[in-house]
Motif scaffolding. Structure first.
Motif, mmCIF file in Angstrom:
data_model
loop_
_atom_site.group_PDB
_atom_site.id
_atom_site.type_symbol
_atom_site.label_atom_id
_atom_site.label_comp_id
_atom_site.label_asym_id
_atom_site.label_seq_id
_atom_site.Cartn_x
_atom_site.Cartn_y
_atom_site.Cartn_z
ATOM 1 N N VAL A 134 -8.686 2.789 -10.216
ATOM 2 C CA VAL A 134 -8.269 3.142 -8.850
ATOM 3 C C VAL A 134 -6.838 3.661 -8.901
ATOM 4 N N HIS A 135 -6.610 4.809 -8.265
ATOM 5 C CA HIS A 135 -5.263 5.394 -8.175
ATOM 6 C C HIS A 135 -4.850 5.424 -6.712
ATOM 7 N N VAL A 136 -3.685 4.840 -6.419
ATOM 8 C CA VAL A 136 -3.170 4.789 -5.051
ATOM 9 C C VAL A 136 -1.884 5.601 -4.966
ATOM 10 N N ASP A 137 -1.904 6.662 -4.149
ATOM 11 C CA ASP A 137 -0.717 7.495 -3.921
ATOM 12 C C ASP A 137 -0.817 8.077 -2.511
ATOM 13 N N ALA A 138 -0.931 7.212 -1.536
ATOM 14 C CA ALA A 138 -1.092 7.642 -0.148
ATOM 15 C C ALA A 138 0.229 7.430 0.608
ATOM 16 N N SER A 139 0.182 6.720 1.705
ATOM 17 C CA SER A 139 1.405 6.456 2.465
ATOM 18 C C SER A 139 2.390 5.638 1.625
ATOM 19 N N HIS A 140 3.682 5.843 1.891
ATOM 20 C CA HIS A 140 4.721 5.089 1.204
ATOM 21 C C HIS A 140 5.287 3.966 2.070
ATOM 22 N N LEU A 141 4.681 3.717 3.211
ATOM 23 C CA LEU A 141 5.151 2.668 4.104
ATOM 24 C C LEU A 141 4.617 1.310 3.644
ATOM 25 N N TYR A 142 5.465 0.315 3.674
ATOM 26 C CA TYR A 142 5.123 -0.999 3.132
ATOM 27 C C TYR A 142 3.773 -1.511 3.632
ATOM 28 N N GLU A 143 3.567 -1.518 4.956
ATOM 29 C CA GLU A 143 2.342 -2.083 5.516
ATOM 30 C C GLU A 143 1.106 -1.338 4.997
ATOM 31 N N HIS A 144 1.219 -0.022 4.873
ATOM 32 C CA HIS A 144 0.080 0.765 4.405
ATOM 33 C C HIS A 144 -0.190 0.523 2.922
ATOM 34 N N VAL A 145 0.879 0.468 2.117
ATOM 35 C CA VAL A 145 0.695 0.243 0.680
ATOM 36 C C VAL A 145 0.098 -1.144 0.438
ATOM 37 N N ALA A 146 0.591 -2.143 1.148
ATOM 38 C CA ALA A 146 0.045 -3.495 0.991
ATOM 39 C C ALA A 146 -1.445 -3.516 1.325
ATOM 40 N N GLY A 147 -1.844 -2.784 2.373
ATOM 41 C CA GLY A 147 -3.251 -2.698 2.721
ATOM 42 C C GLY A 147 -4.062 -1.962 1.661
ATOM 43 N N ASP A 148 -3.494 -0.875 1.103
ATOM 44 C CA ASP A 148 -4.198 -0.113 0.056
ATOM 45 C C ASP A 148 -4.402 -0.966 -1.201
ATOM 46 N N ILE A 149 -3.428 -1.804 -1.505
ATOM 47 C CA ILE A 149 -3.564 -2.679 -2.680
ATOM 48 C C ILE A 149 -4.708 -3.663 -2.476
ATOM 49 N N GLN A 150 -4.855 -4.168 -1.272
ATOM 50 C CA GLN A 150 -5.956 -5.101 -1.014
ATOM 51 C C GLN A 150 -7.310 -4.388 -1.051
ATOM 52 N N VAL A 151 -7.358 -3.129 -0.579
ATOM 53 C CA VAL A 151 -8.586 -2.340 -0.699
ATOM 54 C C VAL A 151 -8.931 -2.152 -2.174
ATOM 55 N N ALA A 152 -7.914 -1.825 -2.987
ATOM 56 C CA ALA A 152 -8.139 -1.626 -4.423
ATOM 57 C C ALA A 152 -8.593 -2.913 -5.084
ATOM 58 N N ARG A 153 -7.998 -4.026 -4.692
ATOM 59 C CA ARG A 153 -8.368 -5.312 -5.306
ATOM 60 C C ARG A 153 -9.844 -5.626 -5.068
ATOM 61 N N ALA A 154 -10.300 -5.364 -3.841
ATOM 62 C CA ALA A 154 -11.703 -5.639 -3.534
ATOM 63 C C ALA A 154 -12.632 -4.685 -4.282
ATOM 64 N N ALA A 155 -12.190 -3.445 -4.487
ATOM 65 C CA ALA A 155 -13.043 -2.429 -5.113
ATOM 66 C C ALA A 155 -13.125 -2.579 -6.628
#
Length: 325
Positions: A134-155
């Motif tokens: 999984v590669h994450v390079d979307a929003s750079h805002l803390y709340e969004h990145v924290a949410g993307d990390i949790q999406v990646a963790r589940a996936a």
């Protein structure tokens, strides 16, 4: 929406983006290792911009696997902060059409494209544990990145690899905050750091790190340093790859010219020059023979004989008369 049709790239380097050689090398090393060890699973990218990293990931997609790319592209952002971020960075250049043109220059089929905020992937549409990378390079805002990390963790599958961009960039401190929070509070374990990207896993990183150390970073011009952060071993990739393999040309690129055999080319040129010289010699010989034949004709011989028999004074007078005539 852009009204200009994007131009197909002729090389990977012509696709705009911030995906540098050390990360292309690291992606390829990790993905090739997964192939070598028989690790199967889907691929996922959150934030694609114009497709440079997705094109590299797509090269490693195998039959039966799924590649999902999620990005807002030219849609509206879900909140004011995200709208301001897009306007500052890439609103003028980012379109889904441009991404698709770039991707299809290198691949026959598009990945599954989700044009929406990355937060929509929290709805379970990516099966739990289905992804190996999984590669994450979307929003750079803390709340969004924290949410993307949790999406990646589940996936991600237990030994899957997560790559996060801009973990140390000064213009987006929220990214670093979300990443190190995931390390110290949510079990994410560092594997490798490059200048721009953090590579981690929720599995055991030891085997990956040992293989990387055994290869010295896996690319000529690179080397590894080892740090310990809060009890976690962290590898840092330094240097720049000097001999990255050429990325395969786009499927629509013209075929490369046949390699030139220098010795054969020189022999052909010499043969051509010799043939031209032989032709000139033959033409000269033919002209000389023609002049000799003309000189042997009876009328010419008779005139020369008569001239030789006349007194010199008369012969000279005849020649002067001919010149005046």
């Amino acid at each position: 929406m852009s009204t200009v049709t994007p131009t197909e790239p002729a090389r990977l380097e012509e696709v705009p983006g911030w995906f540098w050689d050390e990360d292309r090398h690291s992606f390829e090393w990790l993905l090739e290792r997964q192939e070598r060890t028989g690790t199967r699973g889907d691929l996922l990218e959150l934030g694609a911009y114009l497709g440079r990293s997705a094109i590299v990931m797509g090269r490693h997609l195998r039959p039966g696997e799924r590649f999902t790319v999620c990005d807002l592209f030219d849609s509206e952002a879900p909140d004011e902060d995200n709208t301001a971020e897009m306007a500052m960075s890439y609103r003028r250049t980012l379109t889904r059409e441009a991404f698709e043109v770039n991707y299809l220059a290198f691949h026959d089929e598009l990945p599954e494209v989700v044009q929406a905020p990355t937060s929509v992937l929290a709805d379970g549409r990516i099966p739990a544990g289905s992804c190996r990378f999984v590669h994450v390079d979307a929003s750079h805002l803390y709340e969004h990145v924290a949410g993307d990390i949790q999406v990646a963790r589940a996936a991600l599958a237990p030994e899957g690899v997560l790559v996060l961009d801009d973990y140390r960039a000064e213009h987006c401190p929220g990214v670093g905050a979300a990443i190190w929070e995931a390390v110290f509070a949510h079990g994410l374990r560092p594997v490798l750091l490059t200048e721009c990207k953090f590579y981690g896993t929720w599995g055991d990183p030891a085997e990956l790190q040992e293989e990387l150390l055994a290869t010295g970073g896996g690319a000529e011009g690179c080397w590894l340093n080892v740090d310990t952060i809060g009890g976690h071993r962290v590898l840092r990739l330094d240097g720049k790859p000097t001999r990255l393999p050429a990325f395969p040309l786009p499927r629509n690129a013209p075929p490369a010219p046949e390699p030139v055999d220098r010795a054969a080319a020189e022999a052909a040129a010499a043969a051509e020059a010799a043939a031209a010289e032989a032709l000139r010699a033959a033409q000269d010989l033919a002209e000389r023979r023609a002049r000799a034949a003309a000189a042997r004709r009876p009328a010419v011989v008779a005139r020369r004989a008569a001239a030789d028999l006349l007194p010199p004074v008369v012969t000279a007078a005849i020649r002067r008369a001919r010149r005046r005539g």
